[in-house]
Design a protein around this motif. Structure first.
Motif, mmCIF file in Angstrom:
data_model
loop_
_atom_site.group_PDB
_atom_site.id
_atom_site.type_symbol
_atom_site.label_atom_id
_atom_site.label_comp_id
_atom_site.label_asym_id
_atom_site.label_seq_id
_atom_site.Cartn_x
_atom_site.Cartn_y
_atom_site.Cartn_z
ATOM 1 N N PHE B 35 0.837 -1.200 0.000
ATOM 2 C CA PHE B 35 0.000 0.000 0.000
ATOM 3 C C PHE B 35 0.872 1.250 0.000
ATOM 4 O O PHE B 35 1.982 1.250 0.531
ATOM 5 C CB PHE B 35 -0.874 0.054 1.267
ATOM 6 C CG PHE B 35 -1.726 -1.163 1.508
ATOM 7 C CD1 PHE B 35 -1.187 -2.271 2.150
ATOM 8 C CD2 PHE B 35 -3.042 -1.190 1.122
ATOM 9 C CE1 PHE B 35 -1.962 -3.393 2.390
ATOM 10 C CE2 PHE B 35 -3.825 -2.311 1.353
ATOM 11 C CZ PHE B 35 -3.286 -3.408 1.987
ATOM 12 N N TYR B 37 0.063 5.079 1.492
ATOM 13 C CA TYR B 37 -0.852 5.953 2.194
ATOM 14 C C TYR B 37 -0.322 7.375 2.123
ATOM 15 O O TYR B 37 0.876 7.621 2.198
ATOM 16 C CB TYR B 37 -0.991 5.555 3.671
ATOM 17 C CG TYR B 37 -1.914 4.388 3.910
ATOM 18 C CD1 TYR B 37 -1.422 3.083 3.891
ATOM 19 C CD2 TYR B 37 -3.264 4.583 4.170
ATOM 20 C CE1 TYR B 37 -2.271 2.007 4.117
ATOM 21 C CE2 TYR B 37 -4.115 3.506 4.389
ATOM 22 C CZ TYR B 37 -3.604 2.225 4.354
ATOM 23 O OH TYR B 37 -4.442 1.162 4.576
ATOM 24 N N GLN B 39 -0.602 11.170 3.968
ATOM 25 C CA GLN B 39 -1.015 11.867 5.174
ATOM 26 C C GLN B 39 -0.790 13.362 4.991
ATOM 27 O O GLN B 39 0.309 13.871 5.174
ATOM 28 C CB GLN B 39 -0.257 11.360 6.398
ATOM 29 C CG GLN B 39 -0.788 11.952 7.695
ATOM 30 C CD GLN B 39 -0.028 11.489 8.915
ATOM 31 O OE1 GLN B 39 1.198 11.416 8.904
ATOM 32 N NE2 GLN B 39 -0.748 11.163 9.984
ATOM 33 N N MET B 45 -5.060 9.617 7.487
ATOM 34 C CA MET B 45 -4.350 8.622 6.685
ATOM 35 C C MET B 45 -5.267 8.206 5.537
ATOM 36 O O MET B 45 -6.352 7.653 5.758
ATOM 37 C CB MET B 45 -3.981 7.401 7.531
ATOM 38 C CG MET B 45 -2.975 7.692 8.610
ATOM 39 S SD MET B 45 -1.329 8.020 7.952
ATOM 40 C CE MET B 45 -0.850 6.386 7.425
ATOM 41 N N ARG B 50 -3.239 0.367 -3.850
ATOM 42 C CA ARG B 50 -2.984 -0.960 -3.299
ATOM 43 C C ARG B 50 -2.535 -1.891 -4.422
ATOM 44 O O ARG B 50 -3.041 -1.807 -5.538
ATOM 45 C CB ARG B 50 -4.264 -1.506 -2.667
ATOM 46 C CG ARG B 50 -4.110 -2.844 -1.988
ATOM 47 C CD ARG B 50 -5.444 -3.341 -1.471
ATOM 48 N NE ARG B 50 -6.181 -4.081 -2.487
ATOM 49 C CZ ARG B 50 -7.402 -4.578 -2.284
ATOM 50 N NH1 ARG B 50 -8.021 -4.377 -1.147
ATOM 51 N NH2 ARG B 50 -8.010 -5.251 -3.245
ATOM 52 N N PHE B 91 3.463 7.162 3.055
ATOM 53 C CA PHE B 91 3.937 5.955 3.727
ATOM 54 C C PHE B 91 3.705 4.739 2.847
ATOM 55 O O PHE B 91 2.603 4.528 2.332
ATOM 56 C CB PHE B 91 3.204 5.744 5.057
ATOM 57 C CG PHE B 91 3.511 6.778 6.091
ATOM 58 C CD1 PHE B 91 2.676 7.858 6.286
ATOM 59 C CD2 PHE B 91 4.646 6.662 6.887
ATOM 60 C CE1 PHE B 91 2.950 8.812 7.250
ATOM 61 C CE2 PHE B 91 4.934 7.610 7.851
ATOM 62 C CZ PHE B 91 4.095 8.691 8.037
ATOM 63 N N MET B 95 1.398 -5.830 4.074
ATOM 64 C CA MET B 95 0.467 -6.642 4.860
ATOM 65 C C MET B 95 0.418 -8.023 4.237
ATOM 66 O O MET B 95 0.349 -8.153 3.011
ATOM 67 C CB MET B 95 -0.915 -6.002 4.835
ATOM 68 C CG MET B 95 -1.912 -6.591 5.778
ATOM 69 S SD MET B 95 -3.392 -5.539 5.774
ATOM 70 C CE MET B 95 -4.365 -6.387 6.994
ATOM 71 N N GLU B 102 -3.876 -9.558 10.595
ATOM 72 C CA GLU B 102 -2.516 -9.212 10.205
ATOM 73 C C GLU B 102 -2.244 -7.729 10.411
ATOM 74 O O GLU B 102 -3.063 -6.885 10.075
ATOM 75 C CB GLU B 102 -2.293 -9.562 8.727
ATOM 76 C CG GLU B 102 -2.354 -11.041 8.442
ATOM 77 C CD GLU B 102 -1.229 -11.790 9.114
ATOM 78 O OE1 GLU B 102 -1.423 -12.967 9.466
ATOM 79 O OE2 GLU B 102 -0.152 -11.187 9.311
ATOM 80 N N LYS B 103 -1.080 -7.440 10.933
ATOM 81 C CA LYS B 103 -0.750 -6.040 11.130
ATOM 82 C C LYS B 103 -0.197 -5.455 9.845
ATOM 83 O O LYS B 103 0.298 -6.156 8.964
ATOM 84 C CB LYS B 103 0.256 -5.880 12.261
ATOM 85 C CG LYS B 103 1.635 -6.424 11.959
ATOM 86 C CD LYS B 103 2.575 -6.127 13.124
ATOM 87 C CE LYS B 103 3.970 -6.604 12.836
ATOM 88 N NZ LYS B 103 4.908 -6.256 13.919
ATOM 89 N N LEU B 104 -0.293 -4.131 9.773
ATOM 90 C CA LEU B 104 0.244 -3.366 8.661
ATOM 91 C C LEU B 104 1.609 -2.853 9.084
ATOM 92 O O LEU B 104 1.731 -2.203 10.127
ATOM 93 C CB LEU B 104 -0.706 -2.217 8.356
ATOM 94 C CG LEU B 104 -0.603 -1.469 7.033
ATOM 95 C CD1 LEU B 104 -0.744 -2.410 5.860
ATOM 96 C CD2 LEU B 104 -1.660 -0.387 6.981
ATOM 97 N N PHE B 106 4.726 -0.439 8.389
ATOM 98 C CA PHE B 106 4.961 0.814 7.700
ATOM 99 C C PHE B 106 6.449 1.102 7.516
ATOM 100 O O PHE B 106 7.281 0.741 8.355
ATOM 101 C CB PHE B 106 4.372 1.970 8.502
ATOM 102 C CG PHE B 106 2.881 2.067 8.435
ATOM 103 C CD1 PHE B 106 2.094 1.359 9.326
ATOM 104 C CD2 PHE B 106 2.262 2.864 7.487
ATOM 105 C CE1 PHE B 106 0.707 1.443 9.282
ATOM 106 C CE2 PHE B 106 0.883 2.958 7.431
ATOM 107 C CZ PHE B 106 0.106 2.251 8.335
ATOM 108 N N GLY B 107 6.747 1.815 6.441
ATOM 109 C CA GLY B 107 8.026 2.478 6.335
ATOM 110 C C GLY B 107 7.987 3.765 7.150
ATOM 111 O O GLY B 107 6.954 4.130 7.724
ATOM 112 N N LYS B 108 9.124 4.468 7.197
ATOM 113 C CA LYS B 108 9.206 5.661 8.042
ATOM 114 C C LYS B 108 8.646 6.902 7.366
ATOM 115 O O LYS B 108 8.527 7.946 7.996
ATOM 116 C CB LYS B 108 10.652 5.891 8.464
ATOM 117 C CG LYS B 108 11.179 4.783 9.363
ATOM 118 C CD LYS B 108 12.603 5.038 9.808
ATOM 119 C CE LYS B 108 13.064 3.918 10.737
ATOM 120 N NZ LYS B 108 14.446 4.136 11.226
#
Lengths: 110, 116
Positions: B35, B37, B39, B45, B50, B91, B95, B102-104, B106-108
């Motif tokens: 994904f 995202y 912000q 968000m 996707r 971001f 997943m 399942e958690k997502l 993230f990159g920084k």
């Protein structure tokens, strides 16, 4: 729209005080999550829930607890707030499309 | 454990130009979801795009498209005809599956500024 509401939107609190953040959803999603966002770290998972009274820890769970007594509400509690918990907190749900996030709570611990 | 790396902390682009944001990830899974995202300053968000790993075709949403290189574990975002409203943090996220617990990951993030 997944109908996710976070409250409060902003909060300033003192070190050592308890704080509870609320996440409310209106579409009966089973899975709910709490993430924190910090500069240079992206978003990191604190806790998540896979049903009423069913919760588990994420990667940064120390100092936090959660509760889910109803499907629609997922509460995040800081038992004794510390300055390191100053952050933006996001609630999220998952469905067949992926994640949908609430609008976030900015928490400042002074 | 899965990791997501965004190597560009900040980028800028002139309005109407094209910009590409980089993302690499590490996983041993053969099927997964990626994904992007957005912000904006409002803090919300917003899902931009996707990509399902089993699909060879790159995902496209209007001015946003991805270059998904599964073997290289690369997932870059191209924004065409950049607009001032594209100014935001972006971001990249990973997943393993949809609809479960399942958690997502993230990159920084990459802070993108579109200049007039």
């Amino acid at each position: 729209d997944a109908g996710i509401t976070q409250s409060p939107r902003h909060k300033v609190t003192e070190t050592g005080t308890p704080v509870t953040l609320r996440c409310h959803q209106t579409e009966n999603h089973r899975y709910m999550y709490w993430y924190r966002q910090d500069p240079g770290h992206g978003l990191r998972l604190i806790h998540y829930s896979y049903g009423v009274k069913d919760t588990d820890k994420g990667e940064v769970s120390d100092g936090y607890s959660v509760s889910r007594s109803k499907t629609e509400d997922f509460l995040l509690t800081l038992e004794s707030a510390t300055s390191s918990q100053t952050s933006v907190y996001f609630c999220a749900i998952t469905d067949q499309y992926g994640y949908t996030f609430g609008s976030g709570t900015r928490l400042t611990v002074v | 454990a899965q990791t997501v790396t965004q190597s560009q902390p900040e980028m800028s682009v002139q309005e109407a130009e094209t910009v590409t944001l980089s993302c690499t990830y590490d996983t041993s899974e053969s099927n997964y979801y990626l994904f992007w995202y957005k912000q904006p300053p409002s803090r919300q968000m917003i899902l931009v795009i996707r990509q399902e790993a089993y699909k060879q075709q790159n995902a496209t949403e209007n001015r946003f498209s991805v270059n998904f290189q599964k073997a290289a574990k690369s997932f870059s975002l191209k924004i065409s005809d950049s607009q001032l409203g594209d100014t935001a943090m972006y971001f990249c996220a990973f997943m393993k599956m949809l609809g479960g617990s399942e958690k997502l990951v993230f990159g920084k993030g990459t802070k993108l500024t579109v200049n007039p």
